[in-house]
Scaffold this active site. Structure first.
Site, PDB file in Angstrom:
ATOM      1  N   LYS A 212       0.880  -1.164   0.000  1.00  0.00           N
ATOM      2  CA  LYS A 212       0.000   0.000   0.000  1.00  0.00           C
ATOM      3  C   LYS A 212       0.927   1.225   0.000  1.00  0.00           C
ATOM      4  O   LYS A 212       1.469   1.605   1.038  1.00  0.00           O
ATOM      5  CB  LYS A 212      -0.914  -0.034   1.229  1.00  0.00           C
ATOM      6  CG  LYS A 212      -1.944   1.091   1.255  1.00  0.00           C
ATOM      7  CD  LYS A 212      -1.353   2.335   1.849  1.00  0.00           C
ATOM      8  CE  LYS A 212      -2.321   3.464   2.053  1.00  0.00           C
ATOM      9  NZ  LYS A 212      -1.844   4.728   1.477  1.00  0.00           N
ATOM     10  N   GLU A 287       8.616   2.374  11.679  1.00  0.00           N
ATOM     11  CA  GLU A 287       9.673   3.388  11.607  1.00  0.00           C
ATOM     12  C   GLU A 287       8.961   4.734  11.556  1.00  0.00           C
ATOM     13  O   GLU A 287       8.273   5.049  10.587  1.00  0.00           O
ATOM     14  CB  GLU A 287      10.542   3.149  10.365  1.00  0.00           C
ATOM     15  CG  GLU A 287      11.923   3.752  10.508  1.00  0.00           C
ATOM     16  CD  GLU A 287      11.950   5.231  10.222  1.00  0.00           C
ATOM     17  OE1 GLU A 287      11.786   6.016  11.189  1.00  0.00           O
ATOM     18  OE2 GLU A 287      12.103   5.600   9.061  1.00  0.00           O
ATOM     19  N   CYS A 321      13.209  11.157   7.374  1.00  0.00           N
ATOM     20  CA  CYS A 321      13.145  10.753   8.787  1.00  0.00           C
ATOM     21  C   CYS A 321      14.471  11.057   9.457  1.00  0.00           C
ATOM     22  O   CYS A 321      14.529  11.302  10.659  1.00  0.00           O
ATOM     23  CB  CYS A 321      12.875   9.265   8.902  1.00  0.00           C
ATOM     24  SG  CYS A 321      11.362   8.786   8.109  1.00  0.00           S
ATOM     25  N   GLU A 422       8.523  16.589  15.423  1.00  0.00           N
ATOM     26  CA  GLU A 422       9.008  16.395  14.061  1.00  0.00           C
ATOM     27  C   GLU A 422       8.237  17.298  13.108  1.00  0.00           C
ATOM     28  O   GLU A 422       7.012  17.213  13.007  1.00  0.00           O
ATOM     29  CB  GLU A 422       8.863  14.925  13.636  1.00  0.00           C
ATOM     30  CG  GLU A 422       9.613  14.644  12.351  1.00  0.00           C
ATOM     31  CD  GLU A 422       9.472  13.213  11.858  1.00  0.00           C
ATOM     32  OE1 GLU A 422       8.352  12.665  11.926  1.00  0.00           O
ATOM     33  OE2 GLU A 422      10.474  12.650  11.391  1.00  0.00           O
TER      34      GLU A 422
END
Ligand code: UN1
Length: 532
Positions: A212, A287, A321, A422
């Protein structure tokens, strides 16, 4: 390779992804005056066939550097399509897991080769769809090639242990076995590399896959899956279902026949997946990002540090990331460092990643521009000083894209929101400290633990950082980005849930250990008892 195109659906013609790789004759799309008439419609890839969503619905993908450009229309799928893909993956599983792993490796090598051959076209398609500059897009595809070759080699390694038994005439060993059907939910920031990390590890170990892809980069995923088909993965081993997280991602997580989920994305979704999966003890690899810091010590080579910081903070427009979002600098060199960073950031050229000379491409979408702008406001409200950027870039052609200027905030305190949350954009917070001990404390003072770096000329300080920095990846005299595929990738604390991708560590997510004992003594031998 592929004959004909996918089936027609209500929204137009469903094309094989290869149309845009130029590997087959374009036969579809009737004439229309619409400026989007060249845009193609893509289906899901299920059981070796391209087919539209069962509902017939589609969604669009547009170029973030110029949203007037339509990349294509993609199947807006739902649980019914997911169920069909999982069924196809289940059906393909017995033959695939029975195929000798070196044979699976041969198909993987062919795939790596094809990826390499199509590198330039894929990179161009990636820059058009998600904006990163072409050189980085090429690197993204190369990362896919690298992991494909690494995992192909695992077909002939995939080592277990052979070990002495405590009893005579007895053999002991452990082997890896596939988990089953792997649900892969991949992000848009590395639209080739990350699905490749996940899928190659899953496939080489004998699992079948339902991918996906992120709904911002379905075109890259379609091109990738088309190449996997060409490489010779049997029908049903690799399936792809496009659509939203809610309509496709969650049904994939909830499907009882999916045995492992590997997800890269935001923390909230990761937690949600975890909670849903926990009910059926689902194996899940997460993650979930970082708040990565570069520490610059008083003895650092500042020229080197400036290059590393700018590359790590503004490469991929800060949408990695592993991006550096905090600089933790010794006060004695802070003014010098910050002055250089601000000058260089202000001089960076924004634009389409396809144009040579572009340093920084667009953000992925309008929501990202709003989020980043919001954080700049939060930072300045908290008392930070804006020394570069701080606003969307809208001059000339930039007005048609999602551009935001490379931004630096000085005077940030370690617990400020811009130093803790973040942002996933080109925003760098500078925190001033006094000496190594304080630097290490600040570097480690977040809920994340993915990547970190230290610039120092002192070997002892470097080794202390390698020991002390609480991240899954540590760099010395290099920025926070640029992990290589043969080492484990992942982080500690809320960056994930203990799993690693890439390297041979990636095999752990997709395999179960089986310990096997063979007794050839011809008599009953009782472990722990008869060996006394
Ligand atoms: C990511 O940002 O999720 O280390 C992956 C790097 C790349 C991978 C980043 N090789 O920056």
């Amino acid at each position: 390779m592929g004959v004909g195109s996918g089936r027609r659906d209500g929204a137009g013609s469903t094309r094989r992804a290869s149309d845009t790789l130029g590997t087959m004759t374009q036969t579809l799309n009737s004439t229309t005056d619409s400026p989007d008439s060249d845009a193609l419609t893509y289906g899901n890839f299920i059981g070796g066939e391209w087919r539209p969503a069962e509902s017939g619905r589609t969604f669009e993908s547009r170029n973030p550097a110029d949203r007037r450009e339509l990349i294509g229309r993609f199947a807006a799928s739902d649980a019914a399509d997911v169920a069909a893909a999982v069924r196809a993956a289940e059906e393909a599983l017995p033959a695939w897991r029975a195929m000798p792993a070196p044979k699976r490796g041969e198909i993987m090598y062919a795939f790596g080769e094809l990826l390499g051959q199509h590198k330039e076209r894929l990179a161009q398609a990636m820059t058009r769809e998600m904006g990163k500059v072409l050189a980085e897009a090429r690197g993204d595809v190369q990362e896919g090639v690298d992991i494909a070759y690494l995992m192909a080699g695992e077909g002939r390694r995939m080592f277990g242990d052979t070990t002495p038994s405590e009893l005579p005439d007895k053999w002991a060993m452990s082997v890896r076995q596939p988990v089953g059907v792997a649900g892969i939910i991949s992000p848009w920031n590395f639209p080739i590399a990350i699905p490749c990390w996940k899928m190659t590890a899953a496939l080489i170990t004998g699992n079948t896959v339902v991918l996906k892809p992120a709904s911002d980069t379905p075109h890259c995923a379609a091109l990738l899956v088309e190449l996997m088909d060409q490489a010779g993965f049997p029908p049903g081993t690799v399936n792809m279902v496009t659509g939203s997280g809610l309509e496709v991602g969650m049904p994939l997580v909830e499907n009882p026949d999916v045995n492992v989920i590997s997800f890269t994305g935001n923390g909230e979704t990761g937690r949600d997946i975890s909670v849903r999966g926990a009910r059926r003890l689902l194996r899940i690899s997460l993650e979930l990002g970082g708040k990565n810091a570069i520490a610059v010590m008083a003895d650092a080579d500042l020229d080197l540090a400036v290059d590393g910081i700018l590359w790590s903070a503004f490469g991929t427009t800060g949408q990695r990331c592993t991006a550096c979002s905090r600089v933790v600098v010794d006060d004695s060199v802070a003014d010098d460092l910050i002055g250089r960073l601000a000058d260089r950031a202000a001089a960076m050229r924004l634009g389409s990643g396809l144009e040579s000379g572009t340093d920084v491409g667009p953000l992925i979408n309008g929501g990202a521009v709003e989020k980043v702008g919001g954080y700049v406001e939060i930072g300045t409200d908290e008392g930070a000083r804006l020394i570069a950027g701080g606003e969307p870039a809208t001059d000339g052609d930039l007005q048609h894209g999602h551009f935001f200027r490379p931004t630096i905030l000085d005077g940030v305190r370690p617990m400020d929101r811009v130093a803790q949350e973040e942002i996933f954009g080109p925003v760098l917070s500078v925190i001033r400290v006094d000496g190594y001990e304080e630097a290490a404390m600040v570097v480690n003072g977040t809920r994340y633990g993915l990547s970190s770096s230290i610039y120092t000329r002192d070997t002892n300080t470097a080794f202390r950082a390698m020991r002390d920095f609480a991240t899954g990846i540590v760099y010395v005299n290099a920025g926070t980005i640029g992990a290589e595929t043969h080492l484990p990738f992942g982080g500690i604390k809320q960056t994930g849930n203990g799993h690693r991708e890439a390297g041979h560590a990636a095999l752990d997510t997709f395999t179960e250990w089986k310990s096997i004992y063979v007794d050839y003594s011809g008599r009953l031998q009782r472990a722990q008892i008869d060996n006394q």
